[in-house]
Each structure stands twice: as structure tokens, then as C-alpha cells.
Design an enzyme around this catalytic site. Structure first.
Site, PDB file in Angstrom:
ATOM      1  N   ASP A 114       0.860  -1.182   0.000  1.00 46.94           N
ATOM      2  CA  ASP A 114       0.000   0.000   0.000  1.00 46.94           C
ATOM      3  C   ASP A 114       0.898   1.233   0.000  1.00 46.94           C
ATOM      4  OD1 ASP A 114      -1.788   2.034   0.377  1.00 46.94           O
ATOM      5  OD2 ASP A 114      -2.797   1.134   2.110  1.00 46.94           O
ATOM      6  N   LYS A 236       1.313  15.975  -6.871  1.00 43.27           N
ATOM      7  CA  LYS A 236       1.782  15.624  -8.212  1.00 43.27           C
ATOM      8  C   LYS A 236       2.956  16.508  -8.640  1.00 43.27           C
ATOM      9  CE  LYS A 236      -0.939  12.239  -9.499  1.00 43.27           C
ATOM     10  NZ  LYS A 236      -0.384  10.913  -9.862  1.00 43.27           N
ATOM     11  N   SER A 281     -11.951   8.320 -15.843  1.00 44.67           N
ATOM     12  CA  SER A 281     -11.305   7.426 -14.889  1.00 44.67           C
ATOM     13  C   SER A 281     -12.108   7.354 -13.593  1.00 44.67           C
ATOM     14  CB  SER A 281      -9.899   7.939 -14.584  1.00 44.67           C
ATOM     15  OG  SER A 281      -9.975   9.219 -13.968  1.00 44.67           O
TER      16      SER A 281
END
Length: 400
Positions: A114, A236, A281
Site C-alpha cells: 500500500d 503531483k 477514470s
């Protein structure tokens, strides 16, 4: 028959075409819609190479969208895949078996890791490195990510969701976990033979252009939670900047290491950032529905879907960019003139937009501070786990 029909129309006029008036009214809209859809579907990867004997670590493969499309194509081309997943349960086992059947490739495995849990990341990386000689690896493909609902202004307040260790979930999954995995696996990258074309491919998002760089607190442990979008975009952006520094560090380490007196360029190891574009998505569904099943059914599936179908791409089309980064000869050492990270969108190399991408000092400082904070955070969590174990042992001894 077609020739007779065309001859009749030419001789007697268009009134001989059935439903001509209706067709004439609808045709401009159909042509315009088709043109928009052709444009929005994105570019197609035209490169292909056999992947037999090659081994890849992959994250984000179980999305049933881009990730699944990419691993299916890789498996069909013969790659051996080690897929990292949050849990290995009955569903994951069935999914792996289904992927093996569809691709006719049995060399597909899943290991638990994870990425939002730094302890699990370290356990996996330590186990991977604990081999002599080093295990073969031809690349790492990062397609995992978490995007939380942004909330509806003036209706719902932003809700901070945390990882099991307490970090904001998007910062943990999109940035800290991926950074930690790639940082720990550096010895494996550098140990690969110099003739092996090794590719690290990391997917990002155009929303990174809205992000912020928190150099002093890269895990955002002390930052206020103002919106999910802010944390997502920043996670990001920070990951992308750290990937530029990772490329420099790997290349420098390989160049300084002389195996048997042979000097290496380090250009056989490439880090590539991929921007797949706007896709239909699971993340987009979650954001547009604000995490509500009712809004998902009414807003996404009924109201917005026709427009989304027209203006966005599906997971298969988004995955074309990842496959391009994996297969294009532009990233091979013989064609790679520098060690700069390449940024791929629409199956071509483009330039970075933000000024932070040309600031090597900022990238180096962000990378070093992230290493520091993750190590400190891991130590703190280790102490906490040990205290929990001690408390459980004391409670069990009291009962006996």
C-alpha cells in the site's frame, strides 16, 4: 447495387435518397461531433517491441481503466509483471487469474504494498533488495494515484482523509509513497547491467500546474487543509520535481561507479514523466460525483456522460502515452543525448511549463528534505507501533 444507386442519384437528383432532408439536417452535427471525438481521443502509440524476458514493477494496475489496459498489453507482449496492490484478497486473486487468461501469460504476480503506508513500502523494498545476486528488473511503471472529492462550495466542507500513519491521503499516496519506493530501490536500478534499457515511468496530471511546492515541509504535515484539489495538485507537482533530481542522482552514481574498470554513461536508466490527459477514470467519477452514489448516477451517468464521452478519452487511450514511454526508441541510450527527464503527452515529448522544472537547486533541496522528513516520520511511527505492541502484550498478560 451501390453503382446503380449512385447512378440514379446523379441522374435524377438527391430527392431519390431516402430521408434526404432529415439526413441533411443531422449530418453537420454528426460530422462536427465525430471530428471533436477524433481530436479528444488523443494520440496512438505506434511503437511496439517484444517484452519477453523483461521484468517490470507496476503500480495502479487494478483500476479497470488506464492501468489495467497498460498491463494487459504488456502481458500480451510477454513481460513478467510484479503488480503492487493495497490488498491481496479474493478479488485480487481472481483479477490476476483473469489477466493471465486474457493475455495467455502466467508470469503475472501481485505483492502487497500500500503506497500510502510508508512501513509497507519499506518492507517491500527491503525484501526486493534482499537478494544476491540482484533480481532482474527492466523498469518501474507508476500509475497509482488518489484524488479525493473536491467538495461543493458553500454546501460541503472539505474533509481531510488520512493514511493509516496520519499523513493526508493524497500526499501519502501520490507523493510520499511513490518517492519512498523509488528512493529505496535505487540500488536495484544501479545494479542492472549497462546494456539493459531501464525505464522508470511516472504518470502525473495536468493539475500539477495548480500545485505548490512546500520545500520546508514536503509531506505537508503542518500545512492547513484548505481543499483536496490543493493537496492533490501539490502532491503531483512535488513528485514530478523530485523525479528530475532522482534522474540526476542515479546517473551520477552510475557514472562514478566503475565496474571492472569500465566507465558507464548512466544513460541506460531513464526517468520519464507521462501526462495521460483527461480520462473517464475512477478519479474523475469520484470528483464529479463528490463521492455520492446519487450524484454519480444522476449527474455523471445521465447529465454529464454524453459530454464526457465526446470531450474526454477512455483509459485505453490514456494508456497509449504510457506504452509510448515504454517502447519509444527515443529513450534508448544510443538515442538519448542527455540525462534530462522527458515529459510525454499525446505520445510525444513536450516541454515543462512551470519555472520550478528548471530550478535544479530547488529540486535537490526538495528531494533531500523529503528523504529527511520520511526518515523522521518512519522513526516516529516505529516508536508508536512498538508502544502499541507493548500495550497489547501487557493487556494479554493481565488477562492470564
Amino acid at each position: 447495387m451501390p453503382l446503380d444507386f449512385i447512378g440514379t442519384v446523379l441522374a435524377e437528383g438527391t430527392h431519390r435518397i431516402p430521408y434526404y432532408e432529415q439526413i441533411k439536417r443531422i449530418a453537420p452535427y454528426l460530422i462536427a461531433g465525430s471530428a471533436i471525438k477524433y481530436w479528444s481521443r488523443g494520440a496512438t502509440n505506434t511503437w511496439e517491441r517484444k517484452l519477453h524476458g523483461k521484468v517490470y514493477l507496476v503500480t495502479g494496475a487494478t483500476t479497470q481503466a488506464m492501468g489495467t489496459s497498460v498491463v494487459l498489453e504488456m502481458a500480451r507482449l510477454g513481460a513478467q509483471l510484479i503488480i503492487l496492490g493495497r490488498e491481496i484478497d479474493e478479488w485480487a486473486t481472481d483479477w490476476i487469474n483473469d489477466l493471465r487468461d486474457k493475455s495467455e501469460n502466467n508470469l503475472i504476480y501481485m505483492e502487497q504494498c500500500d503506497l500510502s503506508d510508508l512501513w509497507q513500502v519499506r518492507k517491500f523494498a527491503t525484501g526486493w533488495l534482499d537478494n544476491s545476486p540482484p533480481r532482474r528488473l527492466d523498469g518501474v511503471i507508476i500509475m497509482s494515484g488518489d484524488m479525493e472529492p473536491w467538495g461543493i462550495p458553500r454546501i460541503s466542507l472539505p474533509t481531510r482523509r488520512s493514511s493509516v500513519e496520519g499523513l493526508e491521503i493524497q500526499m501519502a499516496t501520490n507523493f510520499a509513497g511513490v518517492f519512498h519506493l523509488l528512493d529505496l530501490l535505487q540500488p536495484s536500478f544501479k545494479a542492472q547491467p549497462p546494456d539493459r534499457d531501464f525505464r522508470i515511468i511516472v504518470t502525473t496530471c495536468w493539475l500539477q500546474s495548480l500545485g505548490e511546492v512546500n520545500v520546508q515541509d514536503p509531506l505537508w504535515q503542518n500545512a492547513p487543509y484548505e481543499s483536496a484539489l490543493r493537496h492533490f495538485a501539490s502532491s503531483k507537482l512535488q513528485l514530478s520535481l523530485c523525479m528530475l533530481e532522482l534522474q540526476r542522482r542515479i546517473t551520477k552514481a552510475i557514472q562514478e561507479e566503475k565496474a571492472g574498470g569500465v566507465e558507464r554513461t548512466g544513460l541506460n536508466v531513464s526517468v520519464t514523466l507521462v501526462q495521460p490527459g483527461i480520462m473517464r477514470s475512477p478519479s474523475l467519477r469520484r470528483v464529479l460525483s463528490n463521492g455520492s452514489v446519487t450524484l454519480l448516477l444522476l449527474l455523471y451517468c445521465v447529465v454529464l456522460y454524453p459530454w464526457l464521452y465526446l470531450l474526454t478519452k477512455d483509459g485505453h487511450r490514456g494508456g497509449q502515452n504510457v506504452l509510448y514511454a515504454l517502447m519509444t526508441p527515443e529513450l534508448e541510450e544510443v538515442n538519448h543525448k542527455d540525462n534530462d527527464v522527458k515529459y510525454i503527452s499525446d505520445c510525444k515529448i513536450i516541454k515543462f511549463a512551470r519555472k520550478e522544472f528548471v530550478d535544479a537547486n530547488l529540486q535537490a533541496q526538495l528531494f533531500a528534505n523529503t528523504q529527511r522528513d520520511i526518515l523522521e516520520f518512519e522513526k516516529k511511527m516505529a516508536i508508536k507501533r512498538n508502544q502499541t505492541k507493548s500495550n497489547l502484550k501487557s493487556k494479554s498478560s493481565d488477562k492470564t
